[in-house]
Design an enzyme around this catalytic site. Structure first.
Site, PDB file in Angstrom:
ATOM      1  N   TYR A   1       0.824  -1.215   0.000  1.00 35.24           N
ATOM      2  CA  TYR A   1       0.000   0.000   0.000  1.00 35.24           C
ATOM      3  C   TYR A   1       0.859   1.267   0.000  1.00 35.24           C
ATOM      4  O   TYR A   1       0.317   2.372  -0.013  1.00 35.24           O
ATOM      5  CB  TYR A   1      -1.079  -0.029   1.083  1.00 35.24           C
ATOM      6  CG  TYR A   1      -0.720  -0.385   2.498  1.00 35.24           C
ATOM      7  CD1 TYR A   1       0.445   0.040   3.102  1.00 35.24           C
ATOM      8  CD2 TYR A   1      -1.628  -1.125   3.265  1.00 35.24           C
ATOM      9  CE1 TYR A   1       0.720  -0.274   4.422  1.00 35.24           C
ATOM     10  CE2 TYR A   1      -1.366  -1.451   4.583  1.00 35.24           C
ATOM     11  CZ  TYR A   1      -0.177  -1.021   5.155  1.00 35.24           C
ATOM     12  OH  TYR A   1       0.093  -1.317   6.456  1.00 35.24           O
TER      13      TYR A   1
ATOM     14  N   LYS B   1       4.999   3.672   5.075  1.00 37.93           N
ATOM     15  CA  LYS B   1       5.657   2.707   4.188  1.00 37.93           C
ATOM     16  C   LYS B   1       6.030   3.354   2.854  1.00 37.93           C
ATOM     17  O   LYS B   1       7.031   2.992   2.239  1.00 37.93           O
ATOM     18  CB  LYS B   1       4.760   1.486   3.958  1.00 37.93           C
ATOM     19  CG  LYS B   1       4.583   0.593   5.189  1.00 37.93           C
ATOM     20  CD  LYS B   1       5.878  -0.106   5.582  1.00 37.93           C
ATOM     21  CE  LYS B   1       5.623  -1.210   6.599  1.00 37.93           C
ATOM     22  NZ  LYS B   1       6.867  -1.828   7.115  1.00 37.93           N
TER      23      LYS B   1
HETATM   24  C1  HXC Z   1      -6.995   3.139  17.241  1.00 41.71           C
HETATM   25  C2  HXC Z   1      -5.047   2.931  18.472  1.00 41.71           C
HETATM   26  C3  HXC Z   1      -5.091   1.518  18.348  1.00 41.71           C
HETATM   27  C4  HXC Z   1      -6.171   0.946  17.614  1.00 41.71           C
HETATM   28  C5  HXC Z   1      -3.330   2.067  19.510  1.00 41.71           C
HETATM   29  N1  HXC Z   1      -3.946   3.206  19.192  1.00 41.71           N
HETATM   30  N2  HXC Z   1      -4.003   1.012  19.000  1.00 41.71           N
HETATM   31  N3  HXC Z   1      -5.988   3.733  17.922  1.00 41.71           N
HETATM   32  N4  HXC Z   1      -7.095   1.793  17.074  1.00 41.71           N
HETATM   33  N5  HXC Z   1      -6.307  -0.360  17.449  1.00 41.71           N
HETATM   34  C6  HXC Z   1      -3.546   4.544  19.577  1.00 41.71           C
HETATM   35  C7  HXC Z   1      -3.558   4.723  21.083  1.00 41.71           C
HETATM   36  O1  HXC Z   1      -4.872   4.989  21.565  1.00 41.71           O
HETATM   37  C8  HXC Z   1      -2.638   5.935  21.264  1.00 41.71           C
HETATM   38  O2  HXC Z   1      -3.265   7.128  20.912  1.00 41.71           O
HETATM   39  C9  HXC Z   1      -1.581   5.688  20.171  1.00 41.71           C
HETATM   40  O3  HXC Z   1      -2.185   4.791  19.214  1.00 41.71           O
HETATM   41  C10 HXC Z   1      -0.325   5.041  20.732  1.00 41.71           C
HETATM   42  O4  HXC Z   1      -0.709   3.875  21.436  1.00 41.71           O
HETATM   43  P1  HXC Z   1       0.218   3.228  22.574  1.00 41.71           P
HETATM   44  O5  HXC Z   1      -0.413   1.944  22.979  1.00 41.71           O
HETATM   45  O6  HXC Z   1       0.514   4.229  23.628  1.00 41.71           O
HETATM   46  O7  HXC Z   1       1.579   2.997  21.738  1.00 41.71           O
HETATM   47  P2  HXC Z   1       2.805   2.053  22.002  1.00 41.71           P
HETATM   48  O8  HXC Z   1       2.759   1.425  23.371  1.00 41.71           O
HETATM   49  O9  HXC Z   1       4.004   2.820  21.613  1.00 41.71           O
HETATM   50  O10 HXC Z   1       2.554   0.810  20.970  1.00 41.71           O
HETATM   51  C11 HXC Z   1       2.594   1.005  19.603  1.00 41.71           C
HETATM   52  C12 HXC Z   1       1.428   0.295  18.889  1.00 41.71           C
HETATM   53  C13 HXC Z   1       1.384  -1.221  19.236  1.00 41.71           C
HETATM   54  C14 HXC Z   1       1.631   0.531  17.419  1.00 41.71           C
HETATM   55  C15 HXC Z   1       0.101   0.904  19.330  1.00 41.71           C
HETATM   56  O11 HXC Z   1       0.333  -1.861  18.510  1.00 41.71           O
HETATM   57  C16 HXC Z   1       2.653  -1.921  18.895  1.00 41.71           C
HETATM   58  O12 HXC Z   1       3.583  -1.947  19.702  1.00 41.71           O
HETATM   59  N6  HXC Z   1       2.787  -2.515  17.690  1.00 41.71           N
HETATM   60  C17 HXC Z   1       4.032  -3.188  17.240  1.00 41.71           C
HETATM   61  C18 HXC Z   1       3.727  -4.388  16.432  1.00 41.71           C
HETATM   62  C19 HXC Z   1       2.890  -4.108  15.208  1.00 41.71           C
HETATM   63  O13 HXC Z   1       2.171  -3.106  15.147  1.00 41.71           O
HETATM   64  N7  HXC Z   1       2.933  -5.017  14.249  1.00 41.71           N
HETATM   65  C20 HXC Z   1       2.160  -4.926  13.042  1.00 41.71           C
HETATM   66  C21 HXC Z   1       3.028  -4.939  11.916  1.00 41.71           C
HETATM   67  S1  HXC Z   1       2.095  -5.573  10.523  1.00 41.71           S
HETATM   68  P3  HXC Z   1      -3.923   8.121  22.061  1.00 41.71           P
HETATM   69  O14 HXC Z   1      -4.461   9.267  21.278  1.00 41.71           O
HETATM   70  O15 HXC Z   1      -4.988   7.312  22.760  1.00 41.71           O
HETATM   71  O16 HXC Z   1      -2.795   8.503  22.990  1.00 41.71           O
HETATM   72  C22 HXC Z   1       2.174  -4.429   9.270  1.00 41.71           C
HETATM   73  C23 HXC Z   1       1.590  -4.715   7.927  1.00 41.71           C
HETATM   74  C24 HXC Z   1       0.357  -5.574   7.942  1.00 41.71           C
HETATM   75  O17 HXC Z   1       2.709  -3.411   9.408  1.00 41.71           O
HETATM   76  C25 HXC Z   1      -0.287  -5.520   6.597  1.00 41.71           C
HETATM   77  C26 HXC Z   1      -1.691  -6.050   6.645  1.00 41.71           C
HETATM   78  C27 HXC Z   1      -1.786  -7.540   6.885  1.00 41.71           C
HETATM   79  P1  NAP Z   2       5.038  -8.291  13.878  1.00 36.29           P
HETATM   80  O1  NAP Z   2       5.216  -9.751  14.172  1.00 36.29           O
HETATM   81  O2  NAP Z   2       4.037  -7.531  14.651  1.00 36.29           O
HETATM   82  O3  NAP Z   2       6.479  -7.643  14.034  1.00 36.29           O
HETATM   83  C1  NAP Z   2       6.731  -6.304  14.287  1.00 36.29           C
HETATM   84  C2  NAP Z   2       8.043  -6.251  15.029  1.00 36.29           C
HETATM   85  O4  NAP Z   2       8.439  -4.878  15.181  1.00 36.29           O
HETATM   86  C3  NAP Z   2       7.959  -6.855  16.425  1.00 36.29           C
HETATM   87  O5  NAP Z   2       8.970  -7.829  16.597  1.00 36.29           O
HETATM   88  C4  NAP Z   2       8.201  -5.664  17.368  1.00 36.29           C
HETATM   89  O6  NAP Z   2       8.993  -6.072  18.486  1.00 36.29           O
HETATM   90  C5  NAP Z   2       8.977  -4.714  16.464  1.00 36.29           C
HETATM   91  N1  NAP Z   2       8.780  -3.319  16.872  1.00 36.29           N
HETATM   92  C6  NAP Z   2       7.609  -2.636  16.869  1.00 36.29           C
HETATM   93  N2  NAP Z   2       7.797  -1.385  17.334  1.00 36.29           N
HETATM   94  C7  NAP Z   2       9.123  -1.281  17.633  1.00 36.29           C
HETATM   95  C8  NAP Z   2       9.928  -0.236  18.153  1.00 36.29           C
HETATM   96  N3  NAP Z   2       9.413   0.945  18.466  1.00 36.29           N
HETATM   97  N4  NAP Z   2      11.256  -0.473  18.313  1.00 36.29           N
HETATM   98  C9  NAP Z   2      11.802  -1.692  18.003  1.00 36.29           C
HETATM   99  N5  NAP Z   2      11.079  -2.711  17.502  1.00 36.29           N
HETATM  100  C10 NAP Z   2       9.757  -2.516  17.327  1.00 36.29           C
HETATM  101  O7  NAP Z   2       4.704  -8.045  12.346  1.00 36.29           O
HETATM  102  P2  NAP Z   2       5.109  -8.831  11.000  1.00 36.29           P
HETATM  103  O8  NAP Z   2       3.869  -9.269  10.355  1.00 36.29           O
HETATM  104  O9  NAP Z   2       6.177  -9.818  11.277  1.00 36.29           O
HETATM  105  O10 NAP Z   2       5.684  -7.624  10.146  1.00 36.29           O
HETATM  106  C11 NAP Z   2       7.061  -7.512   9.838  1.00 36.29           C
HETATM  107  C12 NAP Z   2       7.215  -6.514   8.730  1.00 36.29           C
HETATM  108  O11 NAP Z   2       6.512  -6.954   7.571  1.00 36.29           O
HETATM  109  C13 NAP Z   2       6.690  -5.129   9.063  1.00 36.29           C
HETATM  110  O12 NAP Z   2       7.539  -4.155   8.497  1.00 36.29           O
HETATM  111  C14 NAP Z   2       5.337  -5.127   8.384  1.00 36.29           C
HETATM  112  O13 NAP Z   2       4.894  -3.833   8.089  1.00 36.29           O
HETATM  113  C15 NAP Z   2       5.625  -5.937   7.140  1.00 36.29           C
HETATM  114  N6  NAP Z   2       4.441  -6.551   6.495  1.00 36.29           N
HETATM  115  C16 NAP Z   2       3.898  -7.680   7.017  1.00 36.29           C
HETATM  116  C17 NAP Z   2       2.845  -8.292   6.349  1.00 36.29           C
HETATM  117  C18 NAP Z   2       2.253  -9.589   6.814  1.00 36.29           C
HETATM  118  O14 NAP Z   2       1.416 -10.175   6.132  1.00 36.29           O
HETATM  119  N7  NAP Z   2       2.645 -10.145   7.954  1.00 36.29           N
HETATM  120  C19 NAP Z   2       2.332  -7.724   5.181  1.00 36.29           C
HETATM  121  C20 NAP Z   2       2.886  -6.562   4.698  1.00 36.29           C
HETATM  122  C21 NAP Z   2       3.960  -5.984   5.363  1.00 36.29           C
HETATM  123  P3  NAP Z   2       8.748  -5.456  19.974  1.00 36.29           P
HETATM  124  O15 NAP Z   2       7.276  -5.479  20.216  1.00 36.29           O
HETATM  125  O16 NAP Z   2       9.529  -6.403  20.829  1.00 36.29           O
HETATM  126  O17 NAP Z   2       9.334  -4.083  19.952  1.00 36.29           O
END
Ligand code: HXC
Ligand code: NAP
Length: 291
Positions: free
Chosen positions: A161, A176
């Site tokens: 995307y 991204k």
């Molecule tokens: C709306 C949300 C939300 C949700 C968090 N927020 N989750 N808002 N819907 N589901 C808001 C919170 O309310 C807060 O805003 C702000 O985001 C920050 O949230 P925190 O919990 O304080 O942040 P933090 O502890 O730093 O954690 C970051 C995070 C968390 C992004 C929210 O989910 C995380 O740690 N994610 C890491 C792993 C991850 O996201 N993996 C996915 C990668 S997959 P306010 O205003 O309330 O303060 C990917 C591609 C997938 O990228 C492609 C599709 C398949």
């Molecule tokens: P995931 O398992 O949620 O992994 C995300 C990783 O990022 C976690 O290990 C997390 O570790 C680390 N991370 C998040 N915030 C961080 C921070 N502030 N500092 C350091 N580390 C941080 O997701 P995934 O599916 O494997 O995704 C991996 C990559 O692929 C991402 O770039 C995602 O956008 C991309 N992607 C995934 C898919 C899919 O189908 N899975 C599709 C398109 C793109 P901690 O929580 O320990 O920090």
């Protein structure tokens, strides 16, 4: 129709055994999901693995996966939003394993939310991790190699995307797009120093570590395999194989490129797509009202 055949079994590799012998590879977010799969493929090819992320349980899971393969592994806590935390992590990795020759910028943040109800902090958090964090890690890595005069390889893990936009994921899609654009800039700027910079985009690759937010979003839609032109989703190891190729000696002249590993799913568009369903409806949300 059978679609694209399934991937070879886990543990197979197109590259020669020992391709990364003696090299250290740093994977951010390498303790979960696709990062763990990428780290594992480098480990199978002889690399020493460094994993950096915030949560101890993720670091431990990454350590266990790499130890099971039999490779050397070092884990360090790091929040990629914080340049000082990154510098400390790089110091610790250099002390333990030597300077990484490969950086996989895999860590990212994401959750589905309609744009009209995304808080400023939600936007900032995802952009800060996914875009700023990616740059801060690349910067720290690039500075150390330019100073030392050593060649290196960076891979930014992206999402398709970046090109198409991502309804329900405005923050992540914009971040991204920035991370992909960064590949093109840094590849040219740092090519003269011997630093190769590429992007790597996974298609839908489900795995057991998906966050509840992402998993819940996927669970709202029907069976995933028939929705893909390949008639199947991707396997995390397929991303690992692509990453190891890009950073290998055989991929050296590939730089500034973003490789999409998604069975052509992102190109599946036509003038007669299925009827539009708003993001709110997809997420089962009530009509939007301020306040
Ligand atoms: C709306 C949300 C939300 C949700 C968090 N927020 N989750 N808002 N819907 N589901 C808001 C919170 O309310 C807060 O805003 C702000 O985001 C920050 O949230 P925190 O919990 O304080 O942040 P933090 O502890 O730093 O954690 C970051 C995070 C968390 C992004 C929210 O989910 C995380 O740690 N994610 C890491 C792993 C991850 O996201 N993996 C996915 C990668 S997959 P306010 O205003 O309330 O303060 C990917 C591609 C997938 O990228 C492609 C599709 C398949
Ligand atoms: P995931 O398992 O949620 O992994 C995300 C990783 O990022 C976690 O290990 C997390 O570790 C680390 N991370 C998040 N915030 C961080 C921070 N502030 N500092 C350091 N580390 C941080 O997701 P995934 O599916 O494997 O995704 C991996 C990559 O692929 C991402 O770039 C995602 O956008 C991309 N992607 C995934 C898919 C899919 O189908 N899975 C599709 C398109 C793109 P901690 O929580 O320990 O920090």
């Amino acid at each position: 129709m059978a679609g694209i055949p399934d991937a070879p079994a886990l543990g197979a590799s197109a590259l020669q055994a020992g391709t990364f012998e003696g090299a250290t590879v740093l994977v951010t977010g390498g303790g979960t999901g696709l990062g763990k799969a990428i780290a594992s493929e480098f480990a199978r090819l002889g690399a020493r693995i460094a994993i950096a992320s915030r949560k101890e349980e993720h670091l431990e899971a990454g350590r266990a996966a790499i130890e099971e393969i039999g490779a050397e592994v070092f884990t360090t806590p790091c929040d990629i939003r914080d340049p000082e935390s990154i510098a400390s992590a790089f110091d610790a990795i250099e002390n333990a394993l030597g300077r990484p020759a490969v950086l996989v910028n895999n860590a990212a943040a994401n959750f589905p939310v309609p744009a009209e109800e995304m808080s400023p902090n939600a936007w900032r958090t995802v952009v800060d991790i996914t875009l700023n964090g990616t740059f801060f890690c690349a910067r720290e890595f690039g500075r150390r190699h330019i100073d030392a005069g050593t060649p290196a390889s960076i891979i930014n893990v992206g999402a398709s995307y970046a090109w198409t936009g991502g309804p329900g994921f405005a923050h992540s899609a914009a971040a991204k797009a920035g991370a992909k654009n960064m590949v093109e800039t840094l590849a040219v700027e740092w090519g003269p120093y011997g630093i190769q910079v590429n992007g790597l985009v996974p298609g839908l690759m489900p795995h057991e570590d998906m966050t509840a937010d992402i998993r819940g979003n996927l669970d709202r839609t029907h069976d995933k395999d028939p929705c893909q032109p390949a008639l199947r989703v991707g396997r995390p190891r397929e991303l690992g194989w692509a990453a190891t190729f890009l950073a290998s000696p055989y991929g050296r002249f590939i730089s500034g490129h973003t490789l999409v590993v998604d069975g052509a799913n992102w190109q599946r568009r036509s003038l007669t797509n299925p009827a539009v369903v708003s993001v709110r409806e997809q997420m089962g949300k009530e009509p939007f009202r301020i306040g």
